[in-house]
Design an enzyme around this catalytic site. Structure first.
Site, PDB file in Angstrom:
ATOM      1  N   CYS A  86     -17.875  31.717  12.826  1.00  0.00           N
ATOM      2  CA  CYS A  86     -16.857  32.636  12.306  1.00  0.00           C
ATOM      3  C   CYS A  86     -15.508  32.525  13.021  1.00  0.00           C
ATOM      4  O   CYS A  86     -15.420  32.730  14.239  1.00  0.00           O
ATOM      5  CB  CYS A  86     -17.353  34.070  12.410  1.00  0.00           C
ATOM      6  SG  CYS A  86     -16.164  35.245  11.725  1.00  0.00           S
ATOM      7  N   CYS A 123     -14.729  44.492  -3.401  1.00  0.00           N
ATOM      8  CA  CYS A 123     -15.377  44.427  -2.087  1.00  0.00           C
ATOM      9  C   CYS A 123     -14.358  44.343  -0.958  1.00  0.00           C
ATOM     10  O   CYS A 123     -13.390  43.584  -1.031  1.00  0.00           O
ATOM     11  CB  CYS A 123     -16.302  43.230  -1.998  1.00  0.00           C
ATOM     12  SG  CYS A 123     -17.152  43.206  -0.408  1.00  0.00           S
ATOM     13  N   CYS A 154     -17.801  47.943  -2.884  1.00  0.00           N
ATOM     14  CA  CYS A 154     -18.667  47.136  -2.036  1.00  0.00           C
ATOM     15  C   CYS A 154     -17.952  46.975  -0.696  1.00  0.00           C
ATOM     16  O   CYS A 154     -16.716  46.946  -0.656  1.00  0.00           O
ATOM     17  CB  CYS A 154     -18.853  45.779  -2.714  1.00  0.00           C
ATOM     18  SG  CYS A 154     -19.763  44.603  -1.725  1.00  0.00           S
ATOM     19  N   CYS A 214     -26.552  43.566  -0.531  1.00  0.00           N
ATOM     20  CA  CYS A 214     -26.100  42.193  -0.706  1.00  0.00           C
ATOM     21  C   CYS A 214     -26.400  41.491   0.621  1.00  0.00           C
ATOM     22  O   CYS A 214     -25.871  41.893   1.658  1.00  0.00           O
ATOM     23  CB  CYS A 214     -24.599  42.199  -1.001  1.00  0.00           C
ATOM     24  SG  CYS A 214     -23.852  40.573  -1.008  1.00  0.00           S
ATOM     25  N   ARG A 286     -25.606  33.977  -5.305  1.00  0.00           N
ATOM     26  CA  ARG A 286     -24.166  33.697  -5.282  1.00  0.00           C
ATOM     27  C   ARG A 286     -23.831  32.463  -4.454  1.00  0.00           C
ATOM     28  O   ARG A 286     -24.204  32.364  -3.285  1.00  0.00           O
ATOM     29  CB  ARG A 286     -23.416  34.910  -4.721  1.00  0.00           C
ATOM     30  CG  ARG A 286     -21.898  34.710  -4.660  1.00  0.00           C
ATOM     31  CD  ARG A 286     -21.185  35.984  -4.289  1.00  0.00           C
ATOM     32  NE  ARG A 286     -21.593  37.048  -5.169  1.00  0.00           N
ATOM     33  CZ  ARG A 286     -21.944  38.271  -4.773  1.00  0.00           C
ATOM     34  NH1 ARG A 286     -21.898  38.599  -3.507  1.00  0.00           N
ATOM     35  NH2 ARG A 286     -22.324  39.173  -5.647  1.00  0.00           N
TER      36      ARG A 286
END
Ligand code: SF4
Length: 345
Positions: A86, A123, A154, A214, A286
């Site tokens: 990240c 989201c 979201c 999710c 997804r």
């Protein structure tokens, strides 16, 4: 024609002429997938795996419909976690600057623009390890404003306590994204500032508050096939399994510990998509980060394998995503219909 299928009920490989019927499970008998059974799926001949995944897909979803999901980073960078993939971690020198939480006005403007473009869900992602209660209060304002436009909401905000999940739900939050990333056995190779159980605890808090889940992971972080199977088993064995399952292909970012990771074989990525579809038939699977590297042909195989949602838009938090126009053209070429929502990575 002989066709290999693997059913969760017995977790053994069967060879027969048609996919295993969905009716082998009952409401009182949840599907349980062993890591071995999932690894056997991943090891199937490629065409058999794809055929089985497409067959399961057609039993549960309208043919040719793809959810188009986008994501707004409402608080970027400066995160105290050290997730090795990240660029938003404060531990790594990636050039991503820490920013403050966006204002209600800025977020409402972005949500309205998304709605005008056809989105039905919005989201919001914030780079926190675990939001403080005062952060939750601010997020509740954003959620209320987005909800007030008539959009589904979201969020992905890091680890939550049960009372925080409850507060977000009361503010109108519909979905929460919190990825497991990889198998429990490989987790500490990717992040050391939290435990796998922390993730599971947050997911339980989200479920307990009545928020839809999710949750997915990342392929290409140096993991073995058994770790991919382990991740899929964790996801598929949740009761219930997540409504949305984002599968990311690592985008190596200079400055992060995983910057020099070996690229994942694109066909192995397709295999993971197929296994997600087979083990979680009713989840939105997804294609998330890393779609840019896959190219049109591999993305097409992913759709064959049961992916029915893509990230849409120029940026996925802080990594690149294929151009909107290129996506529109690809969907048109394949005869796929876009269904616009905004959802989490
Ligand atoms: S993935 Fe999320 S928790 Fe991990 S460093 Fe990035 S922003 Fe922080």
């Amino acid at each position: 024609m002989s066709q290999a299928t693997i059913s969760p009920a017995t977790q053994t490989v069967h060879w027969h002429s048609a996919p295993a019927p969905a009716s082998t499970q009952t409401a009182t008998q949840p599907q349980r997938w062993s890591v071995d059974a999932i690894q056997a799926l991943l090891d199937l001949p490629f065409m058999d795996l794809l055929f089985q995944a497409q067959s399961v897909h057609r039993q549960h979803w309208p043919v040719g419909e793809i959810e188009l999901a986008t994501l707004l980073s409402v608080k970027t960078g400066g995160c105290p976690e050290n997730c090795g993939y990240c660029p938003q971690s404060a531990e790594f020198d990636t050039g991503v600057k820490a920013e403050k939480l966006m204002s209600v006005e800025e977020v409402t403007r972005a949500a309205k623009a998304a709605q005008d473009a056809g989105a039905t869900r919005f989201c919001m992602g914030a780079a926190w390890r675990a939001p403080k209660d005062r952060d939750i209060e601010k997020m509740n304002e954003l959620i209320g404003a987005v909800k007030g436009l008539g959009l589904q909401t979201c969020a992905t905000l890091g680890m939550l306590q049960p009372h925080q999940a409850q507060s977000l739900r009361e503010a109108g939050l519909d979905y929460y994204n919190h990825n497991l990333d990889t198998a429990p056995e490989y987790y500490q190779d990717v992040v050391s500032t939290r435990q796998y159980q922390d993730r599971l605890d947050t997911l339980a808090a989200v479920r307990g508050a009545g928020i839809s889940v999710c949750c997915g992971g990342i392929i290409g972080m140096g993991e073995e096939v058994v770790h991919r199977a382990g991740l899929m088993a964790q996801l598929a064995n949740m009761e219930p399994y997540p409504e949305s399952v984002p599968i990311n292909s690592l985008v190596p970012v200079p400055g992060t510990p995983l910057a020099d990771s070996e690229p994942v074989d694109p066909l192995d990525f397709v295999r993971v998509i197929a296994v997600a579809r087979i083990t979680m038939p009713k989840a939105r699977v997804r294609l998330s980060a890393g779609r840019q590297q896959l190219g049109e042909a591999v993305q097409t195989l992913c759709f064959m394998a049961g992916a029915n949602s893509i990230f849409y838009g120029d940026k996925l938090l802080v990594t690149g995503n294929p151009d909107v126009e290129a996506d529109v053209q690809l969907l048109r070429k394949l005869g796929l219909r876009g269904l616009q929502t905004q959802a989490a990575a």
